[in-house]
Structure formats: structure tokens, C-alpha cells
Design a protein around this motif. Sequence first.
Motif, mmCIF file in Angstrom:
data_model
loop_
_atom_site.group_PDB
_atom_site.id
_atom_site.type_symbol
_atom_site.label_atom_id
_atom_site.label_comp_id
_atom_site.label_asym_id
_atom_site.label_seq_id
_atom_site.Cartn_x
_atom_site.Cartn_y
_atom_site.Cartn_z
ATOM 1 N N GLN A 124 35.275 -43.951 -18.171
ATOM 2 C CA GLN A 124 34.221 -42.936 -18.195
ATOM 3 C C GLN A 124 34.381 -41.991 -19.370
ATOM 4 O OE1 GLN A 124 33.948 -41.062 -14.413
ATOM 5 N NE2 GLN A 124 32.458 -42.559 -13.735
ATOM 6 N N ALA A 125 35.636 -41.738 -19.766
ATOM 7 C CA ALA A 125 35.848 -40.735 -20.813
ATOM 8 C C ALA A 125 35.418 -41.268 -22.170
ATOM 9 C CB ALA A 125 37.317 -40.332 -20.837
ATOM 10 N N SER A 126 35.822 -42.510 -22.484
ATOM 11 C CA SER A 126 35.498 -43.032 -23.806
ATOM 12 C C SER A 126 34.059 -43.520 -23.827
ATOM 13 C CB SER A 126 36.435 -44.183 -24.135
ATOM 14 O OG SER A 126 36.186 -45.243 -23.256
ATOM 15 N N SER A 127 33.451 -43.416 -24.970
ATOM 16 C CA SER A 127 32.052 -43.843 -25.049
ATOM 17 C C SER A 127 31.948 -45.336 -25.313
ATOM 18 C CB SER A 127 31.350 -43.061 -26.140
ATOM 19 O OG SER A 127 32.019 -43.270 -27.360
ATOM 20 N N LYS A 129 31.908 -49.264 -24.501
ATOM 21 C CA LYS A 129 31.376 -49.932 -23.323
ATOM 22 C C LYS A 129 32.436 -50.806 -22.691
ATOM 23 C CE LYS A 129 28.985 -51.035 -26.734
ATOM 24 N NZ LYS A 129 29.096 -49.703 -27.316
#
Lengths: 139, 122
Positions: A124-127, A129
Motif C-alpha cells: 500500500q505504501a509504495s506506488s 503495482k
Amino acid sequence: MTGAWIRFAVSAGCMVLGLVFMVSAVFGVNRFKHALNRMHAAALGDTLGILFVILSLIVMRGISMDSLKLSMVIIFFWIASPVSGHMISRLEAMTDERLGEITVLEKNNGILVDMPDEERADVQASSKKGKRKKGGKGR
Amino acid sequence: MELIQQAYNVLMTAIIVVLAGLIILSIVRSILGPGISDRIIAVNMIGTMVIMITAIFSVLLDENYLVDVCLIYAMISFLGVVVLCKVYTGVYLQRKHMKADLMAIEDNLKKQEALEEEEAQI
């Protein structure tokens, strides 16, 4: 005198029942792993928990202006709580990129677990995919 | 009559103490919770329990105005949840360079598919 004790018994029963609902809601929120499951548990306290606690206060008070206001609190909560639940679930459906995946239980030191919490937080934190495989078209 | 009053006081005090413990557990979840929506759910539940405690206090202390505080608290907590959800949805979409609009769903999906194809080529 007996009537007063009956009223006490009814209000105490309602209050303890509401407390049981709140305890199960908090237990569920702390125990479940995914946000949508947690919402399921939290909605229990938002509807039945507050209904029984305030119902017991209405029984204590009898019919008066205060009990009218207390029932207004219930009515407002029952209108507002589904709306906020819908908003939270829409946020979750948009941000959680692994929502459509079926979680597979794995053995970790002999205990069955699904995804560990840290991994979900990373996703969820990193953008970046996390490769969604199933579902996700309808959003 | 004295006895029944005492019984009411003991009941309501016990319920308030248990609810305070539950609030502490919810605060723990709102700190630990991995995603932003977990935190919002926990904070929403804390609001529910604070409303319950305020309503119980209004009967316990016999102060009528605390019920009005209850109502206003419910409205503000609802508003807070709605605003937080809107803000975090917007932040997420902006980070992904997508349009934050209900009519833009197809556009966003096309963009995402293009991105995935690009990644597959790499």
C-alpha cells in the motif's frame, strides 16, 4: 418498588448486551487481517452496540425531551454509519491493489497464515503495482 | 430508593470503565493498522464509543446538555470520516496520475492497462 427494579433489570440487560456487541466489534477489528473484514466487525458496534446502549438510557430516563434527543442520536447514526462505511470501502477498493486476489494460506513455522501485515503495508505504501491478477475491472 | 440509585451508579460506572478499555484497544489498532483505511475504521469506532460514554455521562451526572454534545459529536465525526476518505482517495489518484472523477473510470482503466503493457515489454 418492584416496578423500579424491573426497569433497572431491563436497562441493565440492554446495556450489557450493547457492551457485548462493542466488545465483539473491537475484538473483530483487532483480529481480522483485511480492511474490509474489519469494516464488517466495526459496523456491528456502529449499529447494534449504540442502539442497545442508548435504548437502555432511554429506559432509565422514561419518556422525556432527553430521551427524544437520545433517539435522535440513534436515527442520525443509522443514517450516517452506512454512508461512512461506503466511503471507507470505496477508499479501500481504490487503494488496495491486491483486493481481487484470492489469498492463499501458507505454512509459516507450522502455523497457517495469509499475507503478513508488513508485506501489505509495503504494497500500500509504495506506488508500484503489485500485479493484480483477478477482478478489478468493475471499479 | 437509595439502594436502586446506588445500583444504577455502579452499573453505569462499570460500563464506562469497560468502554474506556475498549477505546485503548482501538487506539492500539489505529496505531498498528497497516493501511490508511484500517486507521480510519479504528478512529470511527473510537468516535462511536466516545458518543456512548457521553450519553451515559449525561444520565449519570444528570446533565441534560451532554446529549446535545453527543449529537454534535456524531455529526462532526461523520464529517471527519467523509473528508478523510475523500482526501486519501484524491492523494492516491494524484500519485498514480489519474483523474479523480467518477466519469473518468474508463480513462483510468485504459491508462492502467497501457502501463501494465509497458511494464510487460520491459
